[in-house]
Motif scaffolding. Structure first.
Motif, PDB file in Angstrom:
ATOM      1  N   TYR A 153       0.884  -1.168   0.000  1.00  0.00           N
ATOM      2  CA  TYR A 153       0.000   0.000   0.000  1.00  0.00           C
ATOM      3  C   TYR A 153       0.923   1.220   0.000  1.00  0.00           C
ATOM      4  CZ  TYR A 153      -3.757  -3.189   1.412  1.00  0.00           C
ATOM      5  OH  TYR A 153      -4.670  -4.210   1.458  1.00  0.00           O
ATOM      6  N   ILE A 154       0.518   2.248  -0.772  1.00  0.00           N
ATOM      7  CA  ILE A 154       1.384   3.437  -0.890  1.00  0.00           C
ATOM      8  C   ILE A 154       0.605   4.661  -0.393  1.00  0.00           C
ATOM      9  CG2 ILE A 154       2.870   4.777  -2.440  1.00  0.00           C
ATOM     10  CD1 ILE A 154       2.560   2.518  -4.517  1.00  0.00           C
ATOM     11  N   ALA A 155       1.224   5.432   0.498  1.00  0.00           N
ATOM     12  CA  ALA A 155       0.576   6.644   1.022  1.00  0.00           C
ATOM     13  C   ALA A 155       0.739   7.796   0.030  1.00  0.00           C
ATOM     14  CB  ALA A 155       1.196   7.014   2.365  1.00  0.00           C
ATOM     15  N   ASP A 156      -0.041   8.839   0.250  1.00  0.00           N
ATOM     16  CA  ASP A 156       0.019  10.034  -0.609  1.00  0.00           C
ATOM     17  C   ASP A 156       1.137  10.951  -0.094  1.00  0.00           C
ATOM     18  OD1 ASP A 156      -0.338  12.213  -2.144  1.00  0.00           O
ATOM     19  OD2 ASP A 156      -2.458  12.528  -1.643  1.00  0.00           O
ATOM     20  N   SER A 157       2.271  10.916  -0.762  1.00  0.00           N
ATOM     21  CA  SER A 157       3.430  11.668  -0.263  1.00  0.00           C
ATOM     22  C   SER A 157       3.208  13.182  -0.375  1.00  0.00           C
ATOM     23  CB  SER A 157       4.700  11.255  -0.995  1.00  0.00           C
ATOM     24  OG  SER A 157       4.574  11.535  -2.362  1.00  0.00           O
ATOM     25  N   ALA A 158       2.216  13.608  -1.189  1.00  0.00           N
ATOM     26  CA  ALA A 158       1.932  15.042  -1.303  1.00  0.00           C
ATOM     27  C   ALA A 158       1.383  15.599   0.014  1.00  0.00           C
ATOM     28  CB  ALA A 158       0.936  15.285  -2.436  1.00  0.00           C
TER      29      ALA A 158
END
Ligand SMILES: O=C([O-])C(=O)C[C@H](O)[C@@H](O)C(=O)[O-]
Ligand SMILES: [Mg+2]
Length: 445
Positions: A153-158
């Motif tokens: 799962y990848i978080a929103d780095s923005a």
């Protein structure tokens, strides 16, 4: 023939870019660190090894200098014994290590001398003109090695102000997707399809311990529907209770091929005991990189039949140690594999060489490499095609450093304040004051 002598040992700490990958420990930071060790000998060869980053591990490797320089290469086993006895190491902690996936303990689980072992065997292979897999363990068992597609799962780095790399690769779907947020079953299936298109994987592992167990198993179901012929594994790093792990397994059994560290210590029982109860209740094959991370832990794990697959990362066991595990597992009808963390192409080559020498049935090998692909330190790096790495017909490790690329990765490292892994730092941008809890998925707070 006269043995070459080691003339120099250099340690170069380096950094690389990463996506905001989610695990039970939090979120991967924008940069990860590794240590590269470089040996030269008086035959004019260079030998290389790579291991985890961090100041303690750099210091351990640097302490080997006086022990190693001047030694004859053919005495490499004695050199390794000497550094184990006389090299610097930090005072040990409670010994829980990866059992709790507490990343601050990583330096106690990592065996820094594994990087030296790799560099020595690289030189030795060049001396005898044989690929590394021909001179380690019981020798070459296969010419190519199956790798797994490691999905996160990848978080929103923005949502952070941190310097995560974006739009660094628009060459295909994998390059475009791997830095973008992905927290739903559909998004993870898109991620897997893009990875399969580039690398041809036949086996996938989903890093769990992030969302609640039901939602993670819905992702596993979606992966199975999308790839009915692929092996699918989920690894929540022991976040689930025994009852929850049994229920989730029974409800979604058809989608899973095997499972990794579904449960951990609970109610006064160790993780080894709980995993053995789990196996009795479900009959599901179980892999681990948490409850059997050294020779002492392996004994009760196998006695209690807590695991079927030990992911004996050569960085935790040494190359020779990892292959001793492979022999035992094979003799006893069990399965060997390797765990991984973020790494460069030197570790990828080591995993391929060690796996090529592991006897018997082995599981597809973990690698974080696909998240770092295009940050190679070597020009002739190995690559994954049709889900496999083929061992090149070259001596030693089979790849050679590009010193300019190494220097760039070192310069990136010099921009960093903190060299140890800390996955709570980035996570706290998403959930203020977020703290690691071994029993609570990261986004369930
Ligand atoms: O199989 C595993 O448990 C791992 O790969 C543990 C690592 O910490 C992985 O989750 C990572 O590096 O984020
Ligand atoms: Mg694991």
């Amino acid at each position: 023939m006269i043995s070459p002598r080691i003339t120099s040992l250099e340690v170069v700490p380096v950094a690389g870019h990463d996506s905001m990958l989610l695990t039970l420990s939090g979120a991967h930071a924008p940069l990860f660190t590794r240590n590269i060790i470089i040996l030269h000998d008086d035959a004019g060869h260079e030998g290389i090894g790579e291991i985890h980053g961090g100041d303690a591990i750099s210091k351990m490797l640097e302490s080997y200098q006086d022990i190693v320089v001047g030694q004859a290469l053919v005495n490499y086993r004695k050199i390794l014994m000497d550094v184990r006895e006389n090299g610097w190491r930090p005072n040990n902690n409670s010994g829980q290590g990866l059992q709790q996936l507490d990343l601050k303990n990583l330096k106690f689980v990592v065996h820094a001398e594994a990087a030296l072992e790799c560099a020595l065997l690289d030189l030795y292979g060049k001396f005898v003109n044989l690929p590394m897999c021909d001179i380690i363990g019981q020798g070459r068992q296969r010419d190519s090695v199956e790798m797994l597609g490691y999905l996160f799962y990848i978080a929103d780095s923005a949502k952070t102000h941190l310097p995560y790399v974006q739009n660094d690769d628009d060459s295909d779907d994998w390059g475009k997707l791997r830095r973008k947020p992905a927290v739903t079953p559909d998004a993870v299936v898109r991620e897997a399809k893009a990875a399969q298109k580039r690398y041809g994987f036949h086996s996938f592992k989903l890093k769990g311990g992030v969302l609640d167990g039901e939602t993670e198993m819905a992702t596993v179901d979606a992966l199975h529907d999308a790839f009915p012929n692929c092996r699918i594994n989920i690894d929540p790093n022991g976040a689930w209770s025994l009852d929850e792990a049994i229920k989730l397994t029974n409800d979604h059994r058809d989608s899973l091929t095997y499972i990794e560290d579904p449960t951990g210590p609970e109610n006064g029982f160790s993780g080894r005991e709980i995993m053995s109860f789990y196996k009795n209740a479900t009959n599901m094959p179980v892999a681990t990189n948490m409850i059997a991370t050294d020779w002492k832990q392996i004994y009760p794990s196998l006695m209690m039949k807590s695991v079927d697959i030990i992911l004996a990362d050569p960085h935790f066991w040494g190359i020779n140690g990892s292959l001793r595990v492979a022999s035992i597992m094979n003799d006893w009808g069990l399965t060997w594999g390797s765990h991984s963390n973020n790494h460069f192409d030197i570790t990828l080559a080591l995993f391929a060489q060690a796996s090529a020498a592991a006897p018997g049935k082995i599981t597809a090998i973990d690698t974080h490499w696909i998240w770092q692909d295009d940050q190679q330190l070597c020009d002739d790096a190995m690559n994954i095609h049709d889900g496999k790495i083929t061992i090149p017909n070259k001596p030693g490790l089979g790849i050679n450093l590009n010193h300019e690329k190494l220097e760039m990765a070192h310069q990136l490292y010099l921009t960093m304040q903190n060299h140890d892994r800390d996955d709570s730092m980035a996570m706290q941008y998403l959930i203020p004051n977020w703290q690691y809890d071994p029993n609570q998925p990261t986004l369930v707070r």
